[in-house]
Design a protein around this motif. Structure first.
Motif, PDB file in Angstrom:
ATOM      1  N   GLY A   5     -17.183 -64.666 -23.563  1.00  0.00           N
ATOM      2  CA  GLY A   5     -18.165 -65.293 -24.437  1.00  0.00           C
ATOM      3  C   GLY A   5     -19.063 -64.305 -25.156  1.00  0.00           C
ATOM      4  N   ILE A   6     -18.639 -63.042 -25.206  1.00  0.00           N
ATOM      5  CA  ILE A   6     -19.408 -62.008 -25.883  1.00  0.00           C
ATOM      6  C   ILE A   6     -18.870 -61.885 -27.303  1.00  0.00           C
ATOM      7  N   VAL A   7     -19.730 -62.066 -28.274  1.00  0.00           N
ATOM      8  CA  VAL A   7     -19.315 -62.060 -29.668  1.00  0.00           C
ATOM      9  C   VAL A   7     -19.063 -60.628 -30.124  1.00  0.00           C
ATOM     10  N   THR A   8     -17.849 -60.373 -30.585  1.00  0.00           N
ATOM     11  CA  THR A   8     -17.475 -59.069 -31.128  1.00  0.00           C
ATOM     12  C   THR A   8     -16.422 -59.299 -32.212  1.00  0.00           C
ATOM     13  N   PRO A   9     -16.317 -58.354 -33.129  1.00  0.00           N
ATOM     14  CA  PRO A   9     -15.192 -58.455 -34.059  1.00  0.00           C
ATOM     15  C   PRO A   9     -13.885 -58.210 -33.296  1.00  0.00           C
ATOM     16  N   LYS A  10     -12.817 -58.775 -33.774  1.00  0.00           N
ATOM     17  CA  LYS A  10     -11.520 -58.577 -33.135  1.00  0.00           C
ATOM     18  C   LYS A  10     -11.092 -57.117 -33.282  1.00  0.00           C
ATOM     19  N   VAL A  11     -10.727 -56.500 -32.151  1.00  0.00           N
ATOM     20  CA  VAL A  11     -10.276 -55.106 -32.165  1.00  0.00           C
ATOM     21  C   VAL A  11      -8.827 -55.070 -32.653  1.00  0.00           C
ATOM     22  N   LEU A  12      -8.579 -54.261 -33.666  1.00  0.00           N
ATOM     23  CA  LEU A  12      -7.231 -54.103 -34.208  1.00  0.00           C
ATOM     24  C   LEU A  12      -6.539 -52.875 -33.648  1.00  0.00           C
ATOM     25  N   VAL A  13      -7.277 -51.777 -33.519  1.00  0.00           N
ATOM     26  CA  VAL A  13      -6.718 -50.516 -33.024  1.00  0.00           C
ATOM     27  C   VAL A  13      -7.783 -49.805 -32.196  1.00  0.00           C
ATOM     28  N   ALA A  14      -7.361 -49.244 -31.076  1.00  0.00           N
ATOM     29  CA  ALA A  14      -8.243 -48.405 -30.271  1.00  0.00           C
ATOM     30  C   ALA A  14      -7.539 -47.072 -30.070  1.00  0.00           C
ATOM     31  N   GLY A  15      -8.291 -46.009 -30.102  1.00  0.00           N
ATOM     32  CA  GLY A  15      -7.688 -44.700 -29.922  1.00  0.00           C
ATOM     33  C   GLY A  15      -8.658 -43.718 -29.318  1.00  0.00           C
ATOM     34  N   GLU A  16      -8.114 -42.627 -28.857  1.00  0.00           N
ATOM     35  CA  GLU A  16      -8.948 -41.575 -28.281  1.00  0.00           C
ATOM     36  C   GLU A  16      -8.207 -40.261 -28.380  1.00  0.00           C
ATOM     37  N   SER A  17      -8.954 -39.203 -28.268  1.00  0.00           N
ATOM     38  CA  SER A  17      -8.319 -37.892 -28.146  1.00  0.00           C
ATOM     39  C   SER A  17      -8.881 -37.230 -26.898  1.00  0.00           C
ATOM     40  N   ARG A  18      -7.987 -36.584 -26.174  1.00  0.00           N
ATOM     41  CA  ARG A  18      -8.358 -35.937 -24.912  1.00  0.00           C
ATOM     42  C   ARG A  18      -7.870 -34.501 -24.912  1.00  0.00           C
ATOM     43  N   GLU A  19      -8.593 -33.700 -24.171  1.00  0.00           N
ATOM     44  CA  GLU A  19      -8.169 -32.326 -23.948  1.00  0.00           C
ATOM     45  C   GLU A  19      -8.313 -32.053 -22.462  1.00  0.00           C
ATOM     46  N   LYS A  20      -7.206 -31.678 -21.835  1.00  0.00           N
ATOM     47  CA  LYS A  20      -7.186 -31.421 -20.389  1.00  0.00           C
ATOM     48  C   LYS A  20      -7.734 -32.606 -19.602  1.00  0.00           C
ATOM     49  N   GLY A  21      -7.384 -33.807 -20.072  1.00  0.00           N
ATOM     50  CA  GLY A  21      -7.798 -35.027 -19.386  1.00  0.00           C
ATOM     51  C   GLY A  21      -9.212 -35.469 -19.688  1.00  0.00           C
ATOM     52  N   ARG A  22      -9.942 -34.695 -20.447  1.00  0.00           N
ATOM     53  CA  ARG A  22     -11.337 -35.035 -20.755  1.00  0.00           C
ATOM     54  C   ARG A  22     -11.410 -35.712 -22.118  1.00  0.00           C
ATOM     55  N   LEU A  23     -12.113 -36.829 -22.166  1.00  0.00           N
ATOM     56  CA  LEU A  23     -12.261 -37.581 -23.401  1.00  0.00           C
ATOM     57  C   LEU A  23     -13.119 -36.796 -24.387  1.00  0.00           C
ATOM     58  N   LEU A  24     -12.578 -36.539 -25.568  1.00  0.00           N
ATOM     59  CA  LEU A  24     -13.325 -35.836 -26.612  1.00  0.00           C
ATOM     60  C   LEU A  24     -13.917 -36.821 -27.609  1.00  0.00           C
ATOM     61  N   THR A  25     -13.099 -37.731 -28.092  1.00  0.00           N
ATOM     62  CA  THR A  25     -13.562 -38.744 -29.043  1.00  0.00           C
ATOM     63  C   THR A  25     -12.822 -40.041 -28.778  1.00  0.00           C
ATOM     64  N   SER A  26     -13.428 -41.124 -29.201  1.00  0.00           N
ATOM     65  CA  SER A  26     -12.774 -42.424 -29.134  1.00  0.00           C
ATOM     66  C   SER A  26     -13.178 -43.210 -30.370  1.00  0.00           C
ATOM     67  N   TYR A  27     -12.376 -44.187 -30.697  1.00  0.00           N
ATOM     68  CA  TYR A  27     -12.711 -45.015 -31.852  1.00  0.00           C
ATOM     69  C   TYR A  27     -12.081 -46.383 -31.705  1.00  0.00           C
ATOM     70  N   LEU A  28     -12.671 -47.334 -32.394  1.00  0.00           N
ATOM     71  CA  LEU A  28     -12.145 -48.689 -32.500  1.00  0.00           C
ATOM     72  C   LEU A  28     -12.126 -49.059 -33.967  1.00  0.00           C
ATOM     73  N   ILE A  29     -11.071 -49.697 -34.382  1.00  0.00           N
ATOM     74  CA  ILE A  29     -11.033 -50.287 -35.717  1.00  0.00           C
ATOM     75  C   ILE A  29     -11.006 -51.791 -35.498  1.00  0.00           C
ATOM     76  N   THR A  30     -11.975 -52.472 -36.076  1.00  0.00           N
ATOM     77  CA  THR A  30     -12.100 -53.912 -35.880  1.00  0.00           C
ATOM     78  C   THR A  30     -11.960 -54.640 -37.199  1.00  0.00           C
ATOM     79  N   GLU A  31     -11.769 -55.947 -37.081  1.00  0.00           N
ATOM     80  CA  GLU A  31     -11.791 -56.778 -38.274  1.00  0.00           C
ATOM     81  C   GLU A  31     -13.162 -56.674 -38.910  1.00  0.00           C
ATOM     82  N   ALA A  32     -13.199 -56.798 -40.222  1.00  0.00           N
ATOM     83  CA  ALA A  32     -14.484 -56.824 -40.914  1.00  0.00           C
ATOM     84  C   ALA A  32     -15.159 -58.162 -40.603  1.00  0.00           C
TER      85      ALA A  32
END
Length: 147
Positions: A5-32
């Motif tokens: 019941g938490i209002v959010t835009p629909k997530v279309l794509v989720a991604g991340e980049s890691r180095e040696k198992g450590r999260l460097l960046t993450s992103y979500l692309i959602t519906e407008a």
């Protein structure tokens, strides 16, 4: 989040980049989101204390739903919340964290203070509304009330 019941835009794509198992960046692309309004813009147009209190009650309910679902947003500021169909929604979700245990009250207090301070800065730019310390105390109590 939508299942809880938490209002959010629909997530279309989720991604991340890691180095040696450590999260460097993450992103979500959602519906407008259309026909929605950032809380920041609503704060700029508020004209009455009642409207502000009602908005904070709505925000508090959305925070509680998120915390009850074991989700910590990580960047609670007015520009990361929106109002659609009279319900508060969240975006900028790539800073969210999932937690197994109840959310620490110290952390909740930190996040609520961060939100309140950002809201104060926005409301200071609102030429139609004047705030006072009693109002901010009241609004903080609304946000940090019992879960």
């Amino acid at each position: 989040m939508q299942e809880k019941g938490i209002v959010t835009p629909k997530v279309l794509v989720a991604g991340e980049s890691r180095e040696k198992g450590r999260l460097l960046t993450s992103y979500l692309i959602t519906e407008a989101e259309t026909k929605s309004c950032e809380i920041k813009h609503i704060l700029l147009s508020i004209e009455s204390e009642k409207d502000l209190v009602d908005l904070f009650l709505n925000i508090s309910e959305a925070f509680r739903k998120m915390h009850d679902a074991g989700i910590v947003h990580g960047d609670l500021v007015p520009s990361n919340l929106y109002l659609k169909n009279n319900k508060v929604g969240f975006w900028d979700l790539d800073s969210c964290n999932l937690v197994d245990s109840p959310i620490n009250n110290t952390y909740r207090e930190y996040m609520f203070n961060k939100f309140i301070n950002a809201a104060k800065k926005t409301l200071n730019d609102n030429k139609n509304f004047q705030t006072n310390s009693n109002l901010w105390t009241k609004l903080h109590k609304i946000l940090s009330g019992p879960l």
